[in-house]
Scaffold this motif. Structure first.
Motif, PDB file in Angstrom:
ATOM      1  N   THR A  75       0.814  -1.218   0.000  1.00  0.00           N
ATOM      2  CA  THR A  75       0.000   0.000   0.000  1.00  0.00           C
ATOM      3  C   THR A  75       0.846   1.266   0.000  1.00  0.00           C
ATOM      4  N   THR A  76       2.098   1.163   0.394  1.00  0.00           N
ATOM      5  CA  THR A  76       2.980   2.335   0.347  1.00  0.00           C
ATOM      6  C   THR A  76       4.077   2.071  -0.676  1.00  0.00           C
ATOM      7  N   LYS A  93       1.009   6.543  -1.064  1.00  0.00           N
ATOM      8  CA  LYS A  93       0.133   5.536  -0.483  1.00  0.00           C
ATOM      9  C   LYS A  93      -0.985   5.252  -1.479  1.00  0.00           C
ATOM     10  N   TYR A  95      -4.623   3.851  -2.390  1.00  0.00           N
ATOM     11  CA  TYR A  95      -5.928   3.718  -1.737  1.00  0.00           C
ATOM     12  C   TYR A  95      -6.938   2.941  -2.571  1.00  0.00           C
ATOM     13  N   SER A  98      -7.469   5.858  -5.814  1.00  0.00           N
ATOM     14  CA  SER A  98      -6.608   7.036  -5.871  1.00  0.00           C
ATOM     15  C   SER A  98      -5.283   6.724  -5.181  1.00  0.00           C
ATOM     16  N   THR A  99      -4.343   7.612  -5.389  1.00  0.00           N
ATOM     17  CA  THR A  99      -3.023   7.475  -4.799  1.00  0.00           C
ATOM     18  C   THR A  99      -2.594   8.835  -4.270  1.00  0.00           C
TER      19      THR A  99
END
Length: 121
Positions: A75-76, A93, A95, A98-99
């Motif tokens: 996720t990161t 990160k 999501y 979206s990022t």
């Protein structure tokens, strides 16, 4: 025995969710960078994930450049882009839809949100 099975099943499930998140980071992402003086710059990235390695390209004023030192843990992620003689570290990160991404430019962090570009019909 039931507890061991349940714990193992939960760990496998979490691992699969993380792998799905990594796979979804692949592809094109766009946004815009707004600096403190109000100037705006388009952001366009094309990410490729292979395990914990992140590669791809970033659109810069110098054209498309390769992403360097890319890493992700599900996720990161982090990588750097060199343009105009500057090395610009990025951290982000993922999501799902979206990022969030932070760029460090001349010691200042700037935040942006990236989304997948809409497909033209």
């Amino acid at each position: 025995m039931k507890r061991k099975f349940f714990t193992t099943a939960m760990l496998v499930g979490c691992f699969m969710v993380c792998l799905a998140a990594i796979a979804d980071l692949n592809g094109k992402w766009s946004g815009k960078l707004v600096l403190g003086d109000g100037s705006e710059y388009p952001l366009l990235y094309n990410f490729k994930v292979d395990g914990d390695k992140l590669t791809g390209t970033a659109l810069t004023p110098d054209g498309d450049v390769q992403i360097a030192n890319g890493k992700t843990d599900g996720t990161t992620f982090s990588f750097s882009v060199t343009t105009g003689g500057m090395d610009i570290p990025h951290t982000g990160k993922f999501y799902g839809d979206s990022t969030g991404i932070d760029l460090e430019i001349n010691g200042a962090k700037v935040h942006s949100v990236l989304k997948r570009p809409e497909e033209k019909k």
